[in-house]
Design a protein around this motif. Structure first.
Motif, short mmCIF file in Angstrom:
data_model
loop_
_atom_site.label_atom_id
_atom_site.label_comp_id
_atom_site.label_asym_id
_atom_site.label_seq_id
_atom_site.Cartn_x
_atom_site.Cartn_y
_atom_site.Cartn_z
N ARG A 36 -13.68 7.31 -2.69
CA ARG A 36 -13.43 8.35 -3.69
C ARG A 36 -14.77 8.82 -4.23
O ARG A 36 -15.50 8.09 -4.88
CB ARG A 36 -12.56 7.82 -4.83
CG ARG A 36 -12.49 8.75 -6.03
CD ARG A 36 -11.36 8.42 -6.96
NE ARG A 36 -10.08 8.77 -6.37
CZ ARG A 36 -8.93 8.78 -7.04
NH1 ARG A 36 -8.91 8.44 -8.30
NH2 ARG A 36 -7.81 9.11 -6.44
N VAL B 104 -7.78 6.80 4.66
CA VAL B 104 -7.89 6.45 3.24
C VAL B 104 -8.48 7.62 2.45
O VAL B 104 -8.01 7.95 1.36
CB VAL B 104 -8.75 5.18 3.04
CG1 VAL B 104 -8.89 4.85 1.57
CG2 VAL B 104 -8.13 4.00 3.79
N ALA C 78 2.46 9.13 -6.18
CA ALA C 78 2.54 10.54 -5.81
C ALA C 78 3.77 11.19 -6.42
O ALA C 78 3.72 12.31 -6.96
CB ALA C 78 2.56 10.68 -4.29
N HIS D 126 0.83 -1.21 0.00
CA HIS D 126 0.00 0.00 0.00
C HIS D 126 0.87 1.26 0.00
O HIS D 126 0.67 2.17 -0.80
CB HIS D 126 -0.91 0.01 1.22
CG HIS D 126 -1.97 -1.05 1.21
ND1 HIS D 126 -2.77 -1.28 0.12
CD2 HIS D 126 -2.36 -1.94 2.16
CE1 HIS D 126 -3.62 -2.26 0.38
NE2 HIS D 126 -3.37 -2.69 1.61
N CYS E 61 3.01 1.76 -3.33
CA CYS E 61 2.19 2.17 -4.48
C CYS E 61 1.81 3.64 -4.36
O CYS E 61 1.85 4.40 -5.35
CB CYS E 61 0.94 1.31 -4.58
SG CYS E 61 1.27 -0.41 -5.06
N GLU E 62 1.43 4.07 -3.16
CA GLU E 62 1.05 5.47 -2.96
C GLU E 62 2.24 6.40 -3.16
O GLU E 62 2.14 7.45 -3.79
CB GLU E 62 0.45 5.67 -1.56
CG GLU E 62 -0.86 4.96 -1.32
CD GLU E 62 -2.04 5.54 -2.09
OE1 GLU E 62 -1.84 6.49 -2.88
OE2 GLU E 62 -3.16 5.03 -1.93
N GLY F 294 -4.16 10.17 -3.87
CA GLY F 294 -3.79 8.77 -3.72
C GLY F 294 -4.64 7.84 -4.56
O GLY F 294 -5.63 8.24 -5.17
N VAL F 295 -4.24 6.55 -4.58
CA VAL F 295 -4.90 5.58 -5.45
C VAL F 295 -5.65 4.48 -4.68
O VAL F 295 -6.47 3.77 -5.26
CB VAL F 295 -3.88 4.92 -6.40
CG1 VAL F 295 -3.32 5.96 -7.37
CG2 VAL F 295 -2.73 4.28 -5.61
N MET F 296 -5.38 4.34 -3.40
CA MET F 296 -5.98 3.25 -2.62
C MET F 296 -7.51 3.32 -2.61
O MET F 296 -8.20 2.31 -2.79
CB MET F 296 -5.47 3.28 -1.18
CG MET F 296 -6.00 2.17 -0.31
SD MET F 296 -5.54 2.37 1.43
CE MET F 296 -3.77 2.31 1.33
N VAL G 136 -5.82 10.36 2.16
CA VAL G 136 -4.85 10.01 1.13
C VAL G 136 -5.45 10.24 -0.26
O VAL G 136 -4.80 10.75 -1.18
CB VAL G 136 -4.40 8.54 1.28
CG1 VAL G 136 -3.62 8.07 0.07
CG2 VAL G 136 -3.56 8.37 2.54
N ASP G 137 -6.73 9.90 -0.42
CA ASP G 137 -7.40 10.10 -1.70
C ASP G 137 -7.51 11.58 -2.04
O ASP G 137 -7.32 11.98 -3.19
CB ASP G 137 -8.80 9.47 -1.64
CG ASP G 137 -9.53 9.59 -2.97
OD1 ASP G 137 -9.18 8.83 -3.89
OD2 ASP G 137 -10.43 10.44 -3.09
#
Length: 257
Positions: A232, A57, A21, A13, A16-17, A65-67, A60-61
């Motif tokens: 999201r 989460v 970024a 996780h 990837c973030e 972010g992508v999670m 981060v979004d």
């Protein structure tokens, strides 16, 4: 010798973030993983969010972010926890399809410009003397095949793979997430030589049950939300939500524990 702006080690996780970024900021980025097929592989509990984590989460979004995007696309069941309390502690959580999550994450990363995913084992960091400060700084990575990759910055997000150790009863095995996945031993030992203190975060893996042997009709149903709470807000599509079941220990099991 290949050159990047940023190198990220470990494609869980955090990795990837960090890689996404960095690349979205216009920096040429390489994400190193022991296995491209296992990028973003979820653990034994395939959940995103939950108490004290769901709001992270979303934060981060909000930062790009992508999670959250991947969780929304791969969720099996969405719930909002702690609704019996005030809104400040409501926590969104999604149970995800483990196999689909890593596939979707690879698709998302493949669309990010300036980002390369590299399958290789990182064994050491490359250091050089900084004449101005009198110290050394990290300028790259050394791979298992002996080659070196240079960069202006290095991010290490190896998680449980760094000198990973698995306990199964009385047996101890050097491994990553599972006994079939190798631990990052060389990198862990070389970081120790630099004076960095190593430690392990203990996790517990529940036993796997064969779903075909379970009488689901006798179990309590845990229904998903009729209107799922997205991580999201821009995502318009969801997978159909599945039904989860709740089990409780029997009096016999409670006494044994």
């Amino acid at each position: 010798m290949e050159q990047f702006d940023v190198l990220v080690v470990g494609a869980g996780h955090a990795g990837c973030e960090a890689a996404a970024a960095s690349a979205r900021m216009g920096l040429r980025t390489a994400l190193f993983t022991l296995s491209v097929e296992m990028v973003a592989q979820m653990s034994c509990n395939p959940a995103i969010g939950g108490i004290a984590k769901g709001h992270l989460v979303r934060e981060v979004d909000a930062l790009g972010g992508v999670m959250g995007e991947v969780a929304d696309a791969c969720g099996i069941q969405f719930r909002l926890l702690n609704t019996s309390r005030g809104p400040a502690v409501w926590s969104p959580r999604a149970q995800c399809d483990k196999a689909l999550y890593r596939v979707k994450m690879r698709e998302v990363l493949a669309r990010v410009p300036n980002l390369s995913v590299v399958e290789a084992e990182v064994v050491d960091v490359v250091l050089e003397d900084d004449t101005e400060s009198g110290s050394r700084r990290c300028v790259g990575l050394k791979l298992r095949d002996g080659s070196e990759v240079l960069a202006k910055a290095v991010v290490i997000t190896t998680g449980t793979f760094l000198n990973g150790l698995i306990h199964c009863g009385e047996e101890r095995t050097s491994a990553g997430r599972t006994p079939s996945e190798a631990a990052s031993v060389f990198l862990g030992e070389n970081l120790k030589k630099l004076g960095l203190r190593g430690c392990r975060l203990k996790t517990g893996t529940p036993p796997r049950l064969d779903g075909r042997t379970i009488d689901c009709q006798s179990l309590k149903s845990s229904r998903a939300m009729k209107t799922p709470r997205r991580f999201r807000s821009a995502l318009s599509r969801f997978r159909s939500c599945g039904r989860c079941r709740v089990t409780l220990p029997t009096p016999r099991l409670s006494c044994c524990s």
